[in-house]
Enzyme design. Structure first.
Site, PDB file in Angstrom:
ATOM      1  N   CYS A   1       0.847  -1.193   0.000  1.00 34.12           N
ATOM      2  CA  CYS A   1       0.000   0.000   0.000  1.00 34.12           C
ATOM      3  C   CYS A   1       0.883   1.244   0.000  1.00 34.12           C
ATOM      4  CB  CYS A   1      -0.928   0.001   1.209  1.00 34.12           C
ATOM      5  SG  CYS A   1      -0.056   0.093   2.784  1.00 34.12           S
TER       6      CYS A   1
ATOM      7  N   CYS B   1       3.405   1.520   2.748  1.00 34.04           N
ATOM      8  CA  CYS B   1       4.619   0.717   2.540  1.00 34.04           C
ATOM      9  C   CYS B   1       5.621   1.487   1.674  1.00 34.04           C
ATOM     10  CB  CYS B   1       4.271  -0.609   1.868  1.00 34.04           C
ATOM     11  SG  CYS B   1       3.220  -1.688   2.843  1.00 34.04           S
TER      12      CYS B   1
ATOM     13  N   ASP C   1      -6.182  10.204 -27.649  1.00 31.83           N
ATOM     14  CA  ASP C   1      -5.217  10.142 -28.741  1.00 31.83           C
ATOM     15  C   ASP C   1      -6.033  10.220 -30.037  1.00 31.83           C
ATOM     16  OD1 ASP C   1      -2.775   9.585 -30.170  1.00 31.83           O
ATOM     17  OD2 ASP C   1      -3.542   7.555 -30.449  1.00 31.83           O
TER      18      ASP C   1
ATOM     19  N   ASP D   1      -4.123   4.130 -27.947  1.00 29.30           N
ATOM     20  CA  ASP D   1      -3.976   2.778 -28.502  1.00 29.30           C
ATOM     21  C   ASP D   1      -2.563   2.443 -28.962  1.00 29.30           C
ATOM     22  OD1 ASP D   1      -3.965   4.394 -30.899  1.00 29.30           O
ATOM     23  OD2 ASP D   1      -4.379   2.543 -31.999  1.00 29.30           O
TER      24      ASP D   1
ATOM     25  N   ASP E   1       1.668   5.591 -26.737  1.00 22.29           N
ATOM     26  CA  ASP E   1       0.715   6.070 -25.736  1.00 22.29           C
ATOM     27  C   ASP E   1       0.894   5.375 -24.384  1.00 22.29           C
ATOM     28  OD1 ASP E   1      -0.626   7.835 -27.462  1.00 22.29           O
ATOM     29  OD2 ASP E   1      -1.806   6.192 -28.292  1.00 22.29           O
TER      30      ASP E   1
END
Length: 728
Positions: free
Chosen positions: A41, A44, A448, A626, A630
């Site tokens: 988490c 941590c 995009d 995509d 990206d």
């Protein structure tokens, strides 16, 4: 740490390699990647990074929670790696050098352990409940000897089962206590130990009131919550691994005497001359020395059009050589090339997401001190009232069990699983455990262009303006080529004949003979013509003695792009376009869709910078993309979406994948995510009401550990049923 973000079981590879062998030198600093166990988490992350930075030599320590990978940089000697690893172990987080070639996956190892533990707890619970029902129904009729036998059989089933199934909690609690802090596994472990210990005492010495069923029931429900949460987060580390896999493993080095030597790509240094055959990936950033050709440049620009490679042109690692043989000069080693930088950017984005503090984390912050205080006060209070330890211990155990965070542990995972199932039926794959929660909060959607708002493949848009004769001539040449524009012409013309003696000039075009007439089809520059000024891509047909004919191409908008943009605007979201394409086509697409803010000619680092600026302004950003280029931006956004046809790396870096390439499913993901957040808040409310009723009864001595376990199970069932409402 919380019951939901449970501490992972420590994972240690079988080989304890000398860490100094893995240290890299760069700019006078030592660098080392480590695999860290036990981090689960944001707390941590803070504990690890702060603990390491207390060492004056450490320049930087950055932990990626999803992968468990720690990037460490320090001044001084490589031998300091041993001290730093020992320091990590001392604060409760064992670490070993990161080995990319290692086959074992710590996440999968831990997932299998949880499944086995859950199976053991479920088996024990089912069998002990049968014995308990027999004892309850036989009150007044069953002999004391038979009842004692039932309890002894229960002990034989539960004690080894609890010892095995409780290991995820026991190890975590022990590590926490050993390093002088507590987590939510401490009260859970304490409740199980006390329930089993008291039951053993009652079986062999006391009055025969046992609570074996309560102990295994508690473990079973907690393991369900833990497994559900881990399962939804299991794919979070695929992006960086996929990018690493795209790097060329080997390279062909050209020696001074002209011989070719095959070497590992990691041994390439700046200044080496390398030979690239057709189909080879560029192993490192390089500059073309000899040859001309075309490469798949989608890694850098995200665009489908190939990149021309001529002497002096710069190439980037990961690009794919499409046709001609090239000789290139390396200008960087593998660790300092573009693909390695993209990998680091993806991991940095995943790390920033790991710091996201989930609702369950915030709701559970006060759990440990409150529960421990209540149990201790109950124990002391009943000792003072009755002066006997037995009822005081029983009531304290009841408090620990009835307040155990099963409802809290299931509140979020149950909703996530139901919402994920509904989205899957609607064509949206959810890949990240807390993605729904982050998606519910977005106020900015970033798209995009190529392959996302558009279909990602050029089409001939002026076929009606071109004579059938010109289209046929161009198609005869185009049918012999794999170039995207050639394929568009071939698709528009349909099946047919091909030209004779066709040759293809990389970066230029096609030349051939049709009925003895020379025909060329290619770029304006290659043909010595002037390019058009509109936003379309173009190619020209040139026939001896005839006027050149211009062919215009456009990457078509997706059919649902307009309504998707409109739907997000109606929901109060700001819509922005980021693209690596040229300004004219980007502005053209933005104008068609009514997007007011559009940025063009952006590299991966530029997209990340734009996203970071938005986040610095307080915006909650969702990125939809995509392309391979990206992937870093998808990882850096607060939440991300990719298309099913997207590059595998982009899918791996995303939180949602839209099946069937339906862009409007992104709106569905936003709607369901907001519904899921409402159900989570309702579940927390139910858990609070349950505790307000149940805790006073347990403190007052009106609840036995068995009734507490049943009540705890009932609260878990209640939040699960509430989550199921989301499936409608």
């Amino acid at each position: 740490m919380t019951a939901i973000d449970a501490t992972h079981t420590a994972y240690m590879p079988s080989s304890h390699a000398d860490p100094t062998a893995f240290v890299r030198r760069a700019d006078g600093l030592c660098e080392l990647d480590l695999m860290v166990s036990g981090a689960s988490c944001a707390a941590c992350i803070a504990r690890i990074e702060t603990g390491l930075r207390e060492d004056e030599r450490v320049e930087n320590a950055r932990l990626n929670l999803s992968t468990g990978r720690l990037a460490l940089t320090w001044r001084g000697e490589a031998e300091a790696a041993r001290e730093l690893i020992n320091k990590l172990g001392a604060i409760g987080y064992p670490a070993t050098p990161y080995e990319p070639e290692a086959d074992s996956d710590p996440q999968m190892v831990e997932e299998k352990r949880l499944l086995r533990a859950m199976a053991v707890a479920g088996f024990a619970m089912a069998n002990v409940m049968l014995l308990s029902v027999a004892v309850w129904s036989g009150v007044g009729e069953m002999s004391a000897a038979m009842e004692s036998l039932m309890h002894r059989i229960s002990a034989l089933i539960v004690l080894p089962a609890a010892a095995y199934a409780g290991q995820p909690f026991f190890r975590s609690a022990w590590q926490a206590l050993k390093h002088r802090h507590v987590n939510m596994d401490v009260p859970i472990s304490l409740a199980v130990f006390l329930a089993c210990g008291l039951s053993v005492y009652e079986t062999f010495i006391g009055h025969g009131d046992t609570y074996y069923d309560a102990a295994v029931m508690l473990l079973f429900f907690l393991l369900i919550g833990r497994f559900l949460d881990m399962r939804l987060r299991a794919k979070a580390s695929q992006a960086a691994r996929g990018l690493a896999a795209m790097q060329a493993a080997s390279a062909n080095r050209v020696l001074p005497d002209g011989r070719i030597e095959a070497i590992p790509a990691r041994e390439v240094v700046a200044g080496d001359h390398l030979l690239l055959a057709a189909g080879d990936r560029v192993p490192v950033d390089a500059r073309v020395v000899e040859g001309e050709g075309e490469l798949d440049g989608s890694l850098v620009t995200g665009e489908t059009a190939p990149v021309a490679a001529t002497p002096g042109a710069r190439l980037f690692s990961g690009m794919l050589n499409l046709d001609a043989k090239l000789v290139v000069e390396a200008i960087a080693d593998r660790d300092n090339s573009l693909l390695s930088e993209i990998t680091r950017l993806v991991e940095a984005g995943e790390q920033s997401r790991s710091r996201y503090v989930r609702l369950a984390d915030r709701a559970a912050k006060l759990y440990v001190p409150i529960v421990h205080s209540l149990a201790a006060l109950t124990l002391v209070g009943w000792l003072l009232i009755l002066g006997e330890p037995r009822p005081a211990i029983i009531n304290a155990i009841a408090v620990l069990i009835i307040t155990c965070p099963c409802a809290l542990a299931l509140a979020v995972p149950a909703v996530q699983v139901v919402a994920s199932g509904r989205l899957y039926r609607d064509g949206v794959l959810v890949k990240s455990g807390d993605a729904l929660e982050r998606m519910a909060n977005i106020d900015t959607i970033v798209f995009d262009k190529t392959g996302t708002l558009t279909e990602g493949r050029p089409r001939l848009v002026d076929a009606g303006e071109i004579s059938s004769e010109a289209l046929d001539l161009a198609a005869r040449l185009a049918r012999t080529s794999r170039h995207p524009l050639s394929r568009a012409v071939a698709d528009a013309a349909g099946m047919g004949e091909t030209a004779d003696r066709v040759t293809e000039t990389p970066g230029g075009g096609l030349q051939g003979q049709v009925d003895g007439v020379s025909v060329r089809f290619g770029s304006a520059r290659w043909l010595g013509l002037e390019s058009g000024a509109d936003p379309h891509s173009e190619a020209w047909l040139w026939v001896d003695g005839q006027e050149p004919v211009r062919f215009r191409f456009e990457d078509q908008l997706r059919a649902e792009a307009r309504r998707t943009v409109k739907a997000f605007k109606q929901r109060g979201c700001r819509v922005i376009l980021l693209s690596g394409d040229r300004k004219i086509p980007v502005d053209h697409i933005a104008g068609q869709l009514g997007i007011e803010l559009a940025f063009s000619e952006l590299k991966p680092q530029d997209k990340i910078a734009k996203l970071q600026d938005m986040k610095a302004d307080g915006l909650k950003v969702c990125m939809v993309g995509d392309g391979i280029n990206d992937a870093p931006a998808l990882a850096a956004a607060d939440v991300s979406i990719s298309m099913a046809s997207a590059a595998e790396i982009s899918q791996a870096a995303s939180d949602f994948v839209l099946q069937g390439d339906r862009l409007d499913k992104a709106v569905t993901a936003a709607i369901v995510s907001r519904g899921a957040k409402s159900r989570v808040m309702e579940n927390f409310g139910l858990a609070v009401v349950y505790n307000m009723i149940a805790v006073p009864l347990a403190v007052g001595g009106f609840v036995t550990p068995l009734i507490a376990a049943i009540a705890m199970s009932a609260s878990s069932i209640l939040v699960t049923l509430n989550a199921l409402r989301l499936a409608r």
